[in-house]
Design a protein around this motif. Sequence first.
Motif, mmCIF file in Angstrom:
data_model
loop_
_atom_site.group_PDB
_atom_site.id
_atom_site.type_symbol
_atom_site.label_atom_id
_atom_site.label_comp_id
_atom_site.label_asym_id
_atom_site.label_seq_id
_atom_site.Cartn_x
_atom_site.Cartn_y
_atom_site.Cartn_z
ATOM 1 N N MET A 1 0.843 -1.177 0.000
ATOM 2 C CA MET A 1 0.000 0.000 0.000
ATOM 3 C C MET A 1 0.895 1.250 0.000
ATOM 4 O O MET A 1 1.791 1.376 0.833
ATOM 5 N N PRO A 2 0.683 2.188 -0.915
ATOM 6 C CA PRO A 2 1.526 3.380 -0.977
ATOM 7 C C PRO A 2 1.326 4.267 0.249
ATOM 8 O O PRO A 2 0.245 4.325 0.817
ATOM 9 N N ARG A 3 2.413 4.925 0.632
ATOM 10 C CA ARG A 3 2.335 5.838 1.774
ATOM 11 C C ARG A 3 1.560 7.079 1.376
ATOM 12 O O ARG A 3 1.677 7.577 0.261
ATOM 13 N N LEU A 4 0.790 7.583 2.322
ATOM 14 C CA LEU A 4 0.023 8.804 2.109
ATOM 15 C C LEU A 4 0.956 9.996 2.227
ATOM 16 O O LEU A 4 1.688 10.129 3.197
ATOM 17 N N LYS A 5 0.976 10.840 1.209
ATOM 18 C CA LYS A 5 1.794 12.047 1.237
ATOM 19 C C LYS A 5 0.896 13.217 1.567
ATOM 20 O O LYS A 5 -0.095 13.460 0.905
ATOM 21 N N ARG A 6 1.267 13.922 2.609
ATOM 22 C CA ARG A 6 0.463 15.061 3.042
ATOM 23 C C ARG A 6 1.194 16.351 2.739
ATOM 24 O O ARG A 6 2.399 16.457 2.921
ATOM 25 N N ALA A 7 0.439 17.319 2.305
ATOM 26 C CA ALA A 7 1.016 18.627 1.991
ATOM 27 C C ALA A 7 1.208 19.422 3.280
ATOM 28 O O ALA A 7 0.485 19.248 4.251
ATOM 29 N N LEU A 8 2.200 20.276 3.262
ATOM 30 C CA LEU A 8 2.440 21.168 4.384
ATOM 31 C C LEU A 8 1.611 22.433 4.224
ATOM 32 O O LEU A 8 1.262 22.820 3.112
ATOM 33 N N VAL A 9 1.337 23.096 5.330
ATOM 34 C CA VAL A 9 0.697 24.405 5.237
ATOM 35 C C VAL A 9 1.684 25.324 4.515
ATOM 36 O O VAL A 9 2.902 25.094 4.551
ATOM 37 N N PRO A 10 1.212 26.353 3.831
ATOM 38 C CA PRO A 10 2.088 27.189 3.009
ATOM 39 C C PRO A 10 3.336 27.731 3.725
ATOM 40 O O PRO A 10 4.422 27.725 3.163
ATOM 41 N N ALA A 11 3.204 28.167 4.950
ATOM 42 C CA ALA A 11 4.371 28.727 5.662
ATOM 43 C C ALA A 11 5.439 27.659 5.869
ATOM 44 O O ALA A 11 6.637 27.928 5.718
ATOM 45 N N LEU A 12 5.032 26.438 6.200
ATOM 46 C CA LEU A 12 6.008 25.359 6.399
ATOM 47 C C LEU A 12 6.585 24.894 5.074
ATOM 48 O O LEU A 12 7.760 24.522 4.993
ATOM 49 N N ALA A 13 5.776 24.902 4.028
ATOM 50 C CA ALA A 13 6.277 24.541 2.702
ATOM 51 C C ALA A 13 7.362 25.516 2.269
ATOM 52 O O ALA A 13 8.395 25.118 1.706
ATOM 53 N N LYS A 14 7.159 26.794 2.561
ATOM 54 C CA LYS A 14 8.161 27.816 2.233
ATOM 55 C C LYS A 14 9.446 27.579 3.020
ATOM 56 O O LYS A 14 10.548 27.706 2.486
ATOM 57 N N THR A 15 9.319 27.205 4.281
ATOM 58 C CA THR A 15 10.486 26.897 5.113
ATOM 59 C C THR A 15 11.245 25.696 4.561
ATOM 60 O O THR A 15 12.481 25.719 4.465
ATOM 61 N N ALA A 16 10.518 24.650 4.185
ATOM 62 C CA ALA A 16 11.145 23.450 3.633
ATOM 63 C C ALA A 16 11.844 23.758 2.311
ATOM 64 O O ALA A 16 12.969 23.305 2.071
ATOM 65 N N THR A 17 11.203 24.555 1.475
ATOM 66 C CA THR A 17 11.810 24.948 0.206
ATOM 67 C C THR A 17 13.086 25.740 0.446
ATOM 68 O O THR A 17 14.112 25.505 -0.203
ATOM 69 N N GLY A 18 13.048 26.642 1.405
ATOM 70 C CA GLY A 18 14.234 27.434 1.743
ATOM 71 C C GLY A 18 15.378 26.569 2.225
ATOM 72 O O GLY A 18 16.538 26.781 1.846
ATOM 73 N N LEU A 19 15.072 25.567 3.045
ATOM 74 C CA LEU A 19 16.109 24.653 3.527
ATOM 75 C C LEU A 19 16.749 23.913 2.359
ATOM 76 O O LEU A 19 17.971 23.824 2.253
ATOM 77 N N GLY A 20 15.925 23.404 1.471
ATOM 78 C CA GLY A 20 16.448 22.697 0.300
ATOM 79 C C GLY A 20 17.327 23.596 -0.550
ATOM 80 O O GLY A 20 18.400 23.184 -1.008
#
Length: 105
Positions: A1-20
Motif C-alpha cells: 500500500m503506498p504511503r500517504l503524502k500530506r502537503a504542508l501548510v504554506p508557511a512550512l512549505a516555504k520553510t522546507a523549500t528554503g532549507l532545500g
Amino acid sequence: MPRLKRALVPALAKTATGLGQRIELARARRDISATLFAERVGIDPKTLARLEAGDPNVSLGSYLKALRVLRLEADIDQVAAQDVLGQKLQDARALRARGRKTSSS
C-alpha cells in the motif's frame, strides 16, 4: 500500500523549500556535483533533487546526512535550542503553583 503524502501548510512549505535551496547553495559553493553529493549522502540523485527542492516527504535522516556531508550538522543543534515560549509557560506554571501553596498556608 503506498504511503500517504500530506502537503504542508504554506508557511512550512516555504520553510522546507528554503532549507532545500540553502543545502543546494552550500553544495554549489563547495563545487560538489549533484552525483557525487548524492553518493556521499547515500541517496539516489532523484532523492537529492527532491531534497534540494525542499520536499517534506524526504526523510529527516537524509536532510541530516546532507548537512553532515556539508559540515553544517552543528547548525541543526540550534533548532529549538532557545525555547522562549516554553520557558515562559514553565515559569508561569511554577508561579501559579507557588501562589496556590502560599495562599492555602
